[in-house]
Design a protein around this motif. Structure first.
Motif, mmCIF file in Angstrom:
data_model
loop_
_atom_site.group_PDB
_atom_site.id
_atom_site.type_symbol
_atom_site.label_atom_id
_atom_site.label_comp_id
_atom_site.label_asym_id
_atom_site.label_seq_id
_atom_site.Cartn_x
_atom_site.Cartn_y
_atom_site.Cartn_z
ATOM 1 N N ARG A 123 4.789 4.491 5.717
ATOM 2 C CA ARG A 123 3.493 3.878 5.431
ATOM 3 C C ARG A 123 3.013 3.051 6.617
ATOM 4 O O ARG A 123 1.851 3.126 7.004
ATOM 5 C CB ARG A 123 3.615 2.994 4.190
ATOM 6 N N GLU A 124 3.914 2.283 7.215
ATOM 7 C CA GLU A 124 3.544 1.460 8.365
ATOM 8 C C GLU A 124 3.210 2.348 9.564
ATOM 9 O O GLU A 124 2.289 2.060 10.331
ATOM 10 C CB GLU A 124 4.699 0.504 8.695
ATOM 11 N N TYR A 125 3.937 3.436 9.702
ATOM 12 C CA TYR A 125 3.648 4.403 10.774
ATOM 13 C C TYR A 125 2.256 4.989 10.596
ATOM 14 O O TYR A 125 1.501 5.159 11.564
ATOM 15 C CB TYR A 125 4.713 5.501 10.738
ATOM 16 N N GLN A 126 1.876 5.280 9.362
ATOM 17 C CA GLN A 126 0.536 5.798 9.084
ATOM 18 C C GLN A 126 -0.545 4.804 9.468
ATOM 19 O O GLN A 126 -1.611 5.181 9.960
ATOM 20 C CB GLN A 126 0.405 6.150 7.593
ATOM 21 N N GLU A 127 -0.296 3.538 9.260
ATOM 22 C CA GLU A 127 -1.298 2.508 9.506
ATOM 23 C C GLU A 127 -1.597 2.315 10.989
ATOM 24 O O GLU A 127 -2.711 1.934 11.351
ATOM 25 C CB GLU A 127 -0.842 1.187 8.891
ATOM 26 N N ARG A 128 -0.625 2.600 11.846
ATOM 27 C CA ARG A 128 -0.844 2.343 13.274
ATOM 28 C C ARG A 128 -0.980 3.599 14.126
ATOM 29 O O ARG A 128 -1.255 3.509 15.329
ATOM 30 C CB ARG A 128 0.281 1.462 13.824
ATOM 31 N N THR A 129 -0.797 4.778 13.506
ATOM 32 C CA THR A 129 -0.831 6.012 14.293
ATOM 33 C C THR A 129 -1.894 6.956 13.741
ATOM 34 O O THR A 129 -2.005 7.136 12.533
ATOM 35 C CB THR A 129 0.544 6.707 14.254
ATOM 36 N N SER A 130 -2.665 7.559 14.634
ATOM 37 C CA SER A 130 -3.723 8.485 14.241
ATOM 38 C C SER A 130 -3.165 9.637 13.420
ATOM 39 O O SER A 130 -2.052 10.113 13.653
ATOM 40 C CB SER A 130 -4.420 9.034 15.485
ATOM 41 N N TYR A 131 -3.961 10.075 12.452
ATOM 42 C CA TYR A 131 -3.540 11.174 11.588
ATOM 43 C C TYR A 131 -3.466 12.495 12.342
ATOM 44 O O TYR A 131 -2.468 13.213 12.267
ATOM 45 C CB TYR A 131 -4.519 11.285 10.425
ATOM 46 N N PHE A 132 -4.500 12.822 13.130
ATOM 47 C CA PHE A 132 -4.563 14.143 13.765
ATOM 48 C C PHE A 132 -4.981 14.059 15.237
ATOM 49 O O PHE A 132 -4.204 14.429 16.112
ATOM 50 C CB PHE A 132 -5.525 15.040 12.997
ATOM 51 N N LEU A 133 -6.180 13.565 15.505
ATOM 52 C CA LEU A 133 -6.642 13.486 16.887
ATOM 53 C C LEU A 133 -5.909 12.377 17.631
ATOM 54 O O LEU A 133 -5.829 11.254 17.139
ATOM 55 C CB LEU A 133 -8.148 13.227 16.925
ATOM 56 N N PRO A 134 -5.362 12.661 18.806
ATOM 57 C CA PRO A 134 -4.579 11.645 19.528
ATOM 58 C C PRO A 134 -5.440 10.450 19.941
ATOM 59 O O PRO A 134 -6.587 10.604 20.357
ATOM 60 C CB PRO A 134 -4.078 12.405 20.764
ATOM 61 N N ARG A 135 -4.864 9.283 19.825
ATOM 62 C CA ARG A 135 -5.468 8.040 20.322
ATOM 63 C C ARG A 135 -4.343 7.031 20.512
ATOM 64 O O ARG A 135 -3.262 7.168 19.919
ATOM 65 C CB ARG A 135 -6.514 7.499 19.358
ATOM 66 N N PRO A 136 -4.575 5.990 21.345
ATOM 67 C CA PRO A 136 -3.516 4.985 21.538
ATOM 68 C C PRO A 136 -3.117 4.344 20.214
ATOM 69 O O PRO A 136 -3.973 4.069 19.367
ATOM 70 C CB PRO A 136 -4.181 3.962 22.472
ATOM 71 N N PRO A 137 -1.823 4.123 20.005
ATOM 72 C CA PRO A 137 -1.372 3.553 18.721
ATOM 73 C C PRO A 137 -1.812 2.101 18.565
ATOM 74 O O PRO A 137 -1.959 1.373 19.555
ATOM 75 C CB PRO A 137 0.150 3.657 18.806
ATOM 76 N N ARG A 138 -2.036 1.698 17.325
ATOM 77 C CA ARG A 138 -2.314 0.299 17.035
ATOM 78 C C ARG A 138 -1.024 -0.508 17.184
ATOM 79 O O ARG A 138 0.069 0.025 17.012
ATOM 80 C CB ARG A 138 -2.858 0.138 15.613
ATOM 81 N N PRO A 139 -1.150 -1.796 17.493
ATOM 82 C CA PRO A 139 0.055 -2.637 17.592
ATOM 83 C C PRO A 139 0.801 -2.685 16.257
ATOM 84 O O PRO A 139 0.196 -2.575 15.197
ATOM 85 C CB PRO A 139 -0.483 -4.022 17.968
ATOM 86 N N ARG A 140 2.104 -2.827 16.324
ATOM 87 C CA ARG A 140 2.896 -2.976 15.118
ATOM 88 C C ARG A 140 2.502 -4.246 14.386
ATOM 89 O O ARG A 140 2.253 -5.267 15.004
ATOM 90 C CB ARG A 140 4.387 -3.020 15.442
ATOM 91 N N THR A 141 2.473 -4.191 13.065
ATOM 92 C CA THR A 141 2.217 -5.387 12.283
ATOM 93 C C THR A 141 3.448 -6.270 12.295
ATOM 94 O O THR A 141 4.565 -5.821 12.565
ATOM 95 C CB THR A 141 1.873 -5.026 10.826
ATOM 96 N N ARG A 142 3.241 -7.559 12.015
ATOM 97 C CA ARG A 142 4.362 -8.492 12.044
ATOM 98 C C ARG A 142 5.457 -8.076 11.074
ATOM 99 O O ARG A 142 6.644 -8.181 11.338
ATOM 100 C CB ARG A 142 3.870 -9.908 11.708
ATOM 101 N N ALA A 143 5.043 -7.544 9.902
ATOM 102 C CA ALA A 143 6.021 -7.136 8.894
ATOM 103 C C ALA A 143 6.850 -5.951 9.359
ATOM 104 O O ALA A 143 7.969 -5.751 8.922
ATOM 105 C CB ALA A 143 5.337 -6.801 7.584
ATOM 106 N N GLY A 144 6.305 -5.153 10.280
ATOM 107 C CA GLY A 144 7.001 -3.951 10.708
ATOM 108 C C GLY A 144 7.824 -4.150 11.957
ATOM 109 O O GLY A 144 8.464 -3.232 12.434
ATOM 110 N N THR A 145 7.779 -5.380 12.549
ATOM 111 C CA THR A 145 8.531 -5.619 13.773
ATOM 112 C C THR A 145 9.843 -6.305 13.492
ATOM 113 O O THR A 145 10.074 -6.784 12.393
ATOM 114 C CB THR A 145 7.690 -6.474 14.743
#
Length: 268
Positions: free
Chosen positions: A246-268
């Protein structure tokens, strides 16, 4: 062999070839007790159609040789990868879910929902190859070059993404974790994105000469399959049960490539 009569011959030959291929694959799948062998036949089906078009068609030789070579490189690599990925393992969760939603694992259901759908999809997606096989006019060189470059981008995404995932899974320290490195940090499905690019690139090569542009529904259909029908959507459904996805989904594009979002504090 050109024109509409030539196209009819090519498309009937393609249908017969794909039907035989899917029937043989179904028999193998039934014998070994898993039907994800259909994925091995996926790329090989397009290779066969491309070479049928080259051998039976009377279209522009340069364009059709280019298509045959590109499709062969892509299809053989993909089929070998799917064979290595599935050998000695159980059924793909995507097909388990598909059959459960379709009413069970009866032979008729399996034949229709997996192998019949795959064969029909192969025929429809390969229409650009069939049309090119009987198109005599030479294509616009800049468009053919652009299509080849898009194909190269697609194959690169597929091959590199698959290699990165294979290396990740081979490391025991990664067991139970989510692959979020390399291309997988830019898109959750680099292999499906690459596959889509492959078919848009091939379509551009075919569209470089009239009436190839009219086959645009084929790469559109392929992209739909990859994103919504049998590709990413079904994989996401099974992967969503994994811890951390779920956290991976929140920071990574579904299909078209784009730079990843920063990790959330809860996921680090």
């Amino acid at each position: 062999m050109t024109g509409w009569s030539g196209f009819l011959t090519i498309t009937v030959a393609s249908l017969v070839f794909l039907a035989v291929l899917q029937a043989a694959t179904f028999a193998v799948g039934h014998r070994i007790g898993r039907y994800n062998v259909v994925d091995v036949a996926w790329g090989l089906g397009f290779v066969g159609v491309a070479w049928l078009g080259l051998l039976l068609g009377g279209g522009d030789p340069l364009r059709n040789w280019l298509l045959a070579v590109l499709v062969t490189v892509w299809g053989v690599r993909l089929s070998w990868h799917m064979h290595a990925k599935s050998a000695g393992k159980g059924e793909d969760p995507r097909y388990v879910d598909l059959l459960e939603r379709s009413g069970g694992t009866g032979l008729g259901t399996v034949a229709r929902k997996i192998f019949g759908v795959q064969g029909a999809s192969q025929w429809f997606v390969s229409l650009p190859l069939q049309v090119s096989a009987v198109t005599e006019s030479a294509g616009l060189l800049p468009v053919m070059i652009l299509g080849t470059l898009v194909w190269v981008l697609g194959v690169s995404f597929e091959a590199v993404g698959d290699a990165q995932l294979r290396a990740f899974k081979a490391d025991p320290s990664n067991r139970g974790t989510i692959m979020d490195r390399g291309l997988w940090a830019w898109t959750r499905h680099p292999n499906y994105f690459g596959d889509s690019c492959v078919w848009w690139g091939l379509w551009l090569i075919v569209a470089s000469a009239w009436p190839g542009v009219l086959t645009v529904l084929s790469p559109l259909a392929m992209t739909y399959f990859l994103v919504y029908a049998t590709g990413a959507r079904l994989l996401e459904k099974s992967m969503s049960r994994r811890p951390g996805y779920r956290e991976y989904q929140e920071r990574t594009s579904y299909f078209l490539p784009r730079p990843p979002r920063p990790r959330t504090r809860a996921g680090t």
